[in-house]
Design a protein around this motif. Structure first.
Motif, mmCIF file in Angstrom:
data_model
loop_
_atom_site.group_PDB
_atom_site.id
_atom_site.type_symbol
_atom_site.label_atom_id
_atom_site.label_comp_id
_atom_site.label_asym_id
_atom_site.label_seq_id
_atom_site.Cartn_x
_atom_site.Cartn_y
_atom_site.Cartn_z
ATOM 1 N N THR A 156 -13.481 28.755 -0.526
ATOM 2 C CA THR A 156 -14.420 27.941 -0.088
ATOM 3 C C THR A 156 -15.244 28.175 1.014
ATOM 4 N N ASN A 160 -15.346 36.044 -9.972
ATOM 5 C CA ASN A 160 -16.375 35.113 -10.166
ATOM 6 C C ASN A 160 -17.457 35.763 -10.556
ATOM 7 N N PRO A 207 -17.006 29.781 -5.322
ATOM 8 C CA PRO A 207 -16.177 28.394 -6.038
ATOM 9 C C PRO A 207 -14.991 28.338 -6.633
ATOM 10 N N ASN A 208 -14.420 27.321 -6.551
ATOM 11 C CA ASN A 208 -13.060 27.163 -7.031
ATOM 12 C C ASN A 208 -12.726 25.611 -7.312
ATOM 13 N N GLU A 209 -11.564 25.366 -7.992
ATOM 14 C CA GLU A 209 -10.920 24.223 -8.090
ATOM 15 C C GLU A 209 -9.597 24.177 -7.508
ATOM 16 N N PHE A 226 -15.552 34.081 -14.694
ATOM 17 C CA PHE A 226 -14.296 33.173 -14.576
ATOM 18 C C PHE A 226 -14.397 32.165 -13.788
ATOM 19 N N LYS A 227 -13.756 30.878 -14.151
ATOM 20 C CA LYS A 227 -13.499 29.963 -13.147
ATOM 21 C C LYS A 227 -12.517 30.264 -12.390
ATOM 22 N N ILE A 228 -12.280 29.833 -11.272
ATOM 23 C CA ILE A 228 -11.285 30.046 -10.164
ATOM 24 C C ILE A 228 -10.517 28.729 -9.981
ATOM 25 N N MET A 229 -9.085 28.720 -10.204
ATOM 26 C CA MET A 229 -8.165 27.610 -9.848
ATOM 27 C C MET A 229 -7.338 28.043 -8.718
ATOM 28 N N THR A 244 -10.373 30.539 -17.159
ATOM 29 C CA THR A 244 -9.962 30.376 -15.749
ATOM 30 C C THR A 244 -8.812 31.174 -15.269
ATOM 31 N N GLU A 280 -4.982 25.578 -19.553
ATOM 32 C CA GLU A 280 -6.230 25.336 -18.785
ATOM 33 C C GLU A 280 -6.421 26.782 -18.027
ATOM 34 N N SER A 288 -12.568 35.580 -20.855
ATOM 35 C CA SER A 288 -13.454 34.323 -20.464
ATOM 36 C C SER A 288 -12.397 33.285 -19.915
#
Length: 309
Positions: A219, A202, A224-226, A206-209, A181, A246, A179
Motif C-alpha cells: 500500500t 498487478n 493495490p491489495n486486499e 491479477f488481484k493481490i491478497m 488472485t 479465492e 487470472s
C-alpha cells in the motif's frame, strides 16, 4: 551452473545454465534455463574460463559439473563435481550434443579435439523444472532450502523464456492461472524484493491478497491489495481463502517461529487444494513471466528436431 567435457588436457563447456532460485536452494530443486537470461556476457565468459581451467587442472577425464554464485559483480565457485550431473540429458537435448556418448569415448581413450566440437548459438530456451513429491508427504514443509527434495525433473522448450518456463511448470504438474488472485506473504528479508514482483502481477491484471506486514508495504508503494489474516490471527484467514477458491496462486517465503507455523499451513493448504505456489521471489518473478506468455498465447508446440533444424 556449468557442465563440461574434458580429456584432461582440453575442456569444452557445452552449456552455462542460470538457476532461477538463488544460492541456498539445492541445485537439484532449482529451475534453470539455457541459455541464461539475466547473466551478463562478461560473467558468462568468466564462468566458461574458470570451468575449463578447473577441469584441466584436476585432470578430469569425462564429464564435470560446477556450481557458481554471483554476488556484488563477482563470480564465486561453490563446488566442482568431476562426474555427470542430472542436467546432462537436458543440456544434451537443448544443445543438440550427445554429451554422455562423447564423454564415454573420451574415458575409453579418445581425445577431445577428435570430435571437432564448436560453440553454436542457441536460438531457443530450455527450462528445467524440478518435480517435487510434497503431495505424497502431507507433513513435509515444501519450503525449498539446501536439502534436496525433488524426485525428478522435466523440461520445457520454446523460442522465448516465458513460454518455455510455463511449459516446464505444466510438465511438473503446476497449471499456472491466467487470472484471479495471487496471495503474497514474505519474510522480512524479502520485503523490498517483493515490490517489483507484486507490481508485475498487478500489471498483468491479477488481484493481490496479502498478510498485514506485506500489505502495508504494498500500500505504501501504491500497489493495490486486499488484507487477509494470518492463520494465527483467527478466522477467516488465508487458509480459509485458499480452501474457498479465492486464491489462484500462492507466494510464500516465510521463516521464523510464528511465521514459520503460519507459512507451513499456507504452503500445505496450497498443495492440498491444488493451488500453484512458489517459496522464492525469483520463482515468483519467473512464474509471472510464464503467465504473461500464456495470456498472450506466445507459445508453440513443435518437435525437438525442429529447434535444431
Amino acid at each position: 551452473e556449468a557442465d563440461a567435457i574434458s580429456d584432461g588436457k582440453d575442456a569444452f563447456v557445452p552449456a552455462i545454465m542460470e538457476h532461477i532460485e538463488y544460492a541456498g536452494v539445492h541445485s537439484g530443486d532449482s529451475a534453470c534455463v539455457i541459455p541464461p537470461v539475466d547473466i551478463p556476457k562478461h560473467h558468462r565468459e568468466t564462468i566458461e574460463d574458470y570451468t575449463k581451467r578447473i577441469a584441466i587442472e584436476l585432470n578430469v577425464v569425462g564429464l564435470m559439473n560446477i556450481q557458481y554464485a554471483i554476488h556484488e559483480d563477482v563470480v564465486y565457485i561453490l563446488e566442482a563435481n568431476p562426474r555427470a550431473s542430472r542436467t546432462v540429458p537436458l543440456v544434451s537435448k537443448i544443445c543438440n550434443i550427445s554429451m554422455a556418448n562423447i564423454a564415454t569415448h573420451i574415458m575409453l581413450g579418445k581425445k577431445l579435439p577428435e570430435f571437432r566440437l564448436k560453440p553454436v548459438e542457441i536460438n531457443h530456451f530450455g527450462v528445467k523444472e524440478a518435480v517435487l513429491p510434497f503431495n505424497m508427504f502431507p507433513e513435509v514443509d515444501p519450503l525449498l532450502g539446501p536439502e534436496m527434495k525433488s524426485t525428478g525433473e522435466v523440461m520445457g522448450i520454446d523460442l522465448q523464456f516465458g513460454p518455455a518456463y510455463a511449459k516446464a511448470q505444466l510438465g511438473a504438474g503446476q497449471r499456472l492461472p491466467t487470472s484471479g488472485t495471487v496471495f503474497i506473504s514474505v519474510k522480512d528479508n524479502d520485503k523490498f524484493g517483493v515490490l517489483p514482483v507484486a507490481a508485475q502481477f498487478n500489471a498483468i491484471g491479477f488481484k493481490i491478497m496479502a498478510t498485514q506486514g506485506t500489505a502495508c508495504l504494498l500500500t505504501a508503494n501504491n500497489i493495490p491489495n486486499e488484507i487477509v489474516k494470518k492463520v494465527s490471527m483467527g478466522r477467516p484467514h488465508v487458509v480459509d481463502a485458499i480452501k474457498n477458491g479465492e486464491v489462484q496462486l500462492v507466494i510464500n517465503t516465510g521463516s521464523g517461529e510464528t511465521p514459520r507455523q503460519d507459512g507451513y499451513m499456507i504452503r500445505r493448504a496450497a498443495i492440498k487444494f491444488g493451488i500453484p505456489y512458489t517459496t522464492t521471489l525469483a520463482g515468483a518473478s519467473a512464474i509471472c513471466r510464464g503467465i504473461a506468455a500464456l495470456k498472450e498465447c506466445r507459445y508453440q508446440v513443435q518437435a525437438l528436431q525442429d529447434y535444431h533444424r
